[in-house]
Scaffold this active site. Structure first.
Site, PDB file in Angstrom:
ATOM      1  N   HIS A 138       0.879  -1.178   0.000  1.00  0.00           N
ATOM      2  CA  HIS A 138       0.000   0.000   0.000  1.00  0.00           C
ATOM      3  C   HIS A 138       0.920   1.232   0.000  1.00  0.00           C
ATOM      4  O   HIS A 138       2.025   1.178   0.538  1.00  0.00           O
ATOM      5  CB  HIS A 138      -0.855  -0.040   1.264  1.00  0.00           C
ATOM      6  CG  HIS A 138      -1.934   0.994   1.342  1.00  0.00           C
ATOM      7  ND1 HIS A 138      -1.681   2.304   1.684  1.00  0.00           N
ATOM      8  CD2 HIS A 138      -3.267   0.914   1.145  1.00  0.00           C
ATOM      9  CE1 HIS A 138      -2.816   2.972   1.683  1.00  0.00           C
ATOM     10  NE2 HIS A 138      -3.799   2.159   1.361  1.00  0.00           N
ATOM     11  N   ASP A 149       3.033  -4.805   7.892  1.00  0.00           N
ATOM     12  CA  ASP A 149       1.859  -3.953   7.794  1.00  0.00           C
ATOM     13  C   ASP A 149       0.650  -4.884   7.892  1.00  0.00           C
ATOM     14  O   ASP A 149       0.314  -5.586   6.937  1.00  0.00           O
ATOM     15  CB  ASP A 149       1.887  -3.210   6.451  1.00  0.00           C
ATOM     16  CG  ASP A 149       0.602  -2.440   6.189  1.00  0.00           C
ATOM     17  OD1 ASP A 149      -0.303  -2.469   7.051  1.00  0.00           O
ATOM     18  OD2 ASP A 149       0.504  -1.826   5.107  1.00  0.00           O
ATOM     19  N   GLN A 206      -4.547  -5.194   6.649  1.00  0.00           N
ATOM     20  CA  GLN A 206      -5.587  -6.053   6.076  1.00  0.00           C
ATOM     21  C   GLN A 206      -5.771  -7.358   6.842  1.00  0.00           C
ATOM     22  O   GLN A 206      -6.756  -8.066   6.644  1.00  0.00           O
ATOM     23  CB  GLN A 206      -5.259  -6.374   4.612  1.00  0.00           C
ATOM     24  CG  GLN A 206      -5.344  -5.186   3.693  1.00  0.00           C
ATOM     25  CD  GLN A 206      -6.726  -4.554   3.696  1.00  0.00           C
ATOM     26  OE1 GLN A 206      -7.738  -5.224   3.892  1.00  0.00           O
ATOM     27  NE2 GLN A 206      -6.779  -3.246   3.497  1.00  0.00           N
ATOM     28  N   LYS A 259     -10.199  -0.840  10.659  1.00  0.00           N
ATOM     29  CA  LYS A 259     -10.246  -2.035   9.814  1.00  0.00           C
ATOM     30  C   LYS A 259     -10.499  -3.304  10.632  1.00  0.00           C
ATOM     31  O   LYS A 259     -10.553  -4.398  10.082  1.00  0.00           O
ATOM     32  CB  LYS A 259      -8.944  -2.175   9.022  1.00  0.00           C
ATOM     33  CG  LYS A 259      -8.877  -1.215   7.819  1.00  0.00           C
ATOM     34  CD  LYS A 259      -7.680  -1.533   6.961  1.00  0.00           C
ATOM     35  CE  LYS A 259      -7.737  -0.891   5.594  1.00  0.00           C
ATOM     36  NZ  LYS A 259      -7.617   0.559   5.571  1.00  0.00           N
ATOM     37  N   CYS A 278      -4.658   2.720  -3.749  1.00  0.00           N
ATOM     38  CA  CYS A 278      -3.404   3.194  -3.135  1.00  0.00           C
ATOM     39  C   CYS A 278      -2.307   2.146  -3.266  1.00  0.00           C
ATOM     40  O   CYS A 278      -1.515   1.931  -2.326  1.00  0.00           O
ATOM     41  CB  CYS A 278      -3.616   3.557  -1.664  1.00  0.00           C
ATOM     42  SG  CYS A 278      -4.845   4.837  -1.427  1.00  0.00           S
TER      43      CYS A 278
END
Lengths: 404, 142
Positions: A119, A196, A199, A222, A362
């Site tokens: 991202h 990261d 998600q 999220k 993104c």
């Protein structure tokens, strides 16, 4: 616990209030759980005060709630200590914090390895660090299905490499990263690993110790919590050696006219008033998530994902992005339909009560590597059901009739 | 329920498909490339200006139907106009979308975008080719 999607859906105020809505954009923002919302309201109406500053009882109550939220986040991540949990404004802020604070310990010629699947929020901060300090930024390529091509690791992760910073799960293709292989390669050369997890977190609690990583970033919005709050977890000894990122109140040990000394982590990295009520709300969401039967949820999400992919592949010319194997992907499904722009597709779907995201997500370097510029994305979360998938496949039929 | 039917009326699809003005100019006096970062719409607009008026216009547009239809409308209508007239149309179009003012004078086909008033995130798709045209005209003056 064996909650069904219907009963889970009822636990989300927005979904409960809009039974006709097929929300398939949880990769952008998940819906907020009632317990998280209630916790925010309860905190703001009974314990609202600044933290780490006041000695009156209300402030003490706010302190306690905020630090309990930190402990909950530590349990969600199986961290060794709550002192390793820093509250930020979101995953983007967490990633920028590492790029500045850990990045500040790097020197020209040191290498940071990211991937083409990142991202922009785990791409641009490292490009900016390269501009500031002269580090070398290397990219792990992706396969045609969007997975990190780990055959490149021996060339990229060598003695110059100080940090490997990659996504745990692609926000476009849903491809899971083979973290174990990356960690093993990084450990051989003494490099650190940042994941990261933006998600990944909505698909269950994480175990940073089992993953063997050094930093983990995620956002509250999220994983069924409020917006405006996120977490950076870092190994205690690394955080202790890092300079602050932002400066201000709450992050100092002592300020004199001549110089300032820093507080210990996590306060060193929480300059100013933190997102207190949001952290309390996030903790409520994380507590709820930790009570769920995740193997059952994963099986259901995978079934829905499989059913969606089967239906999509019946559309002539449709190109699916991402891995074919179900176990290699989270339930995030992106696709292209020749001649149809994702914004037009999403606009028509919206008229059929379907909420999907279209665009570059993104992740322009990833889309370019996959030979695409934009795509349409459906992302499935625990409150989705067969009706959502059927509605999407029907909706795409309308799209084809209306736009083609 | 099917609000999108109003947005994607035949005029928009026909204009987008016709792609009036699509291509490149051999003797462009000004050129601009603009992107819409939200969705990836991309317009490359070229103009050939003679005696203060647009003698030729061409564009390469990658984008949604609204963006392509707007670029096509420019291809069909912009030749012969001067920069002040284009600026006036662009302003009137933006006002039509945001403030429900009338369709820009002399460009009746822009009424096809009236249903887009309800979708603020799509306004920039419609306006992008006009912004690219204005940028190309500015470039042409330099």
């Amino acid at each position: 616990m064996s909650a069904t999607p219907a009963s889970l859906r009822d636990e989300f105020p927005l979904l409960a209030a809009t039974p006709q809505l097929h929300y398939l954009d949880s990769a952008a923002t998940s819906q907020i759980h009632r317990m998280a919302l209630d916790a925010v309201v309860r905190h703001e109406t009974t314990r609202r005060a600044n933290v780490s500053r006041g000695t009156y009882r209300l402030a003490e109550a706010a302190d306690l709630a905020y630090e309990q939220a930190r402990q909950t986040a530590a349990r969600f991540l199986n961290a060794t200590s709550a002192d390793e949990v820093i509250f930020t404004s979101g995953a983007t802020a967490s990633l920028n914090l590492v790029a500045h604070a850990f990045g500040g310990t790097l020197k020209a010629g040191d290498r940071v390895v990211i991937s083409l699947a990142e991202h922009h929020s785990n791409f641009v901060p490292w490009q900016m660090l390269r501009e500031r300090t002269g580090i070398e930024l290397a990219l792990i390529p992706v396969t045609t299905s969007g997975q990190l091509d780990l055959t490149s690791l021996p060339e990229l992760i060598d003695s110059k490499c100080r940090l490997v910073a990659v996504t745990q799960c692609s926000n476009v293709t849903g491809a899971w990263t083979d973290v174990a292989t990356l960690v093993a390669a990084a450990r051989k050369v003494g490099a650190k690993v940042l994941l990261d997890g933006a998600q990944a977190v909505q698909h269950g609690p994480q175990d940073v110790r089992a993953l063997g990583i050094d930093f983990y970033a995620f956002s509250g919005h999220k994983c069924f919590g409020p917006g405006g709050v996120g977490v950076l977890w870092g190994r205690g000894e690394l955080l202790a050696a890092m300079p602050p990122f932002l400066a201000g109140g709450g992050m100092i040990s002592e300020v004199t006219p001549q110089a300032t000394t820093w507080a210990t982590p996590p306060q060193r990295f929480e300059a100013g008033t933190p997102p207190i009520a949001q952290a309390v709300g996030l903790a409520a969401a994380l507590e709820w998530m930790m009570s769920l039967d995740w193997p059952q949820i994963h099986a259901r999400e995978a079934r829905l994902c499989e059913r969606l992919i089967e239906g999509l592949l019946r559309i002539p010319g449709l190109r699916l992005l991402g891995p074919e194997a179900q176990e290699a992907r989270a339930p995030i499904v992106s696709f292209e339909i020749p001649g149809l722009h994702p914004h037009d597709i999403c606009q028509v779907l919206d008229a059929h009560q379907l909420a999907l995201r279209g665009g570059h997500h993104c992740a322009q370097p990833l889309l370019a590597a996959l030979g695409a510029e934009v795509c349409t994305r459906a992302s499935i979360a625990l409150y989705n059901d067969e009706a959502d998938i059927a509605a999407l496949l029907d909706g795409l039929g309308f799209v084809l009739r209306e736009l083609a | 329920m099917n609000d999108s039917n109003a947005l994607y009326q035949d005029a928009i699809k026909q204009f987008a498909q016709a792609a009036h003005g699509h291509g490149q100019l051999a003797a462009a006096t000004g050129e601009a490339k603009l992107d819409n970062p939200l969705c990836g719409d991309r317009v490359r607009m070229q103009v050939e200006v003679a005696s203060g008026h647009i003698a030729a216009v061409a564009h390469e547009t990658k984008g949604c139907l609204l963006c392509r239809a707007a670029a096509s409308a420019i291809g069909a209508r912009a030749v012969g106009q001067d920069e002040a007239a284009i600026e006036s149309v662009a302003t009137a179009l933006e006002n039509m979308l945001k403030n429900e003012t009338p369709v820009p004078a002399g460009w009746p086909e822009l009424s096809m975008f009236e249903p887009a008033r309800a979708y603020p995130s799509r306004h920039r798709c419609v306006l992008l080719p006009f912004r690219a045209l204005l940028a190309a005209l500015t470039e042409s003056r330099r």
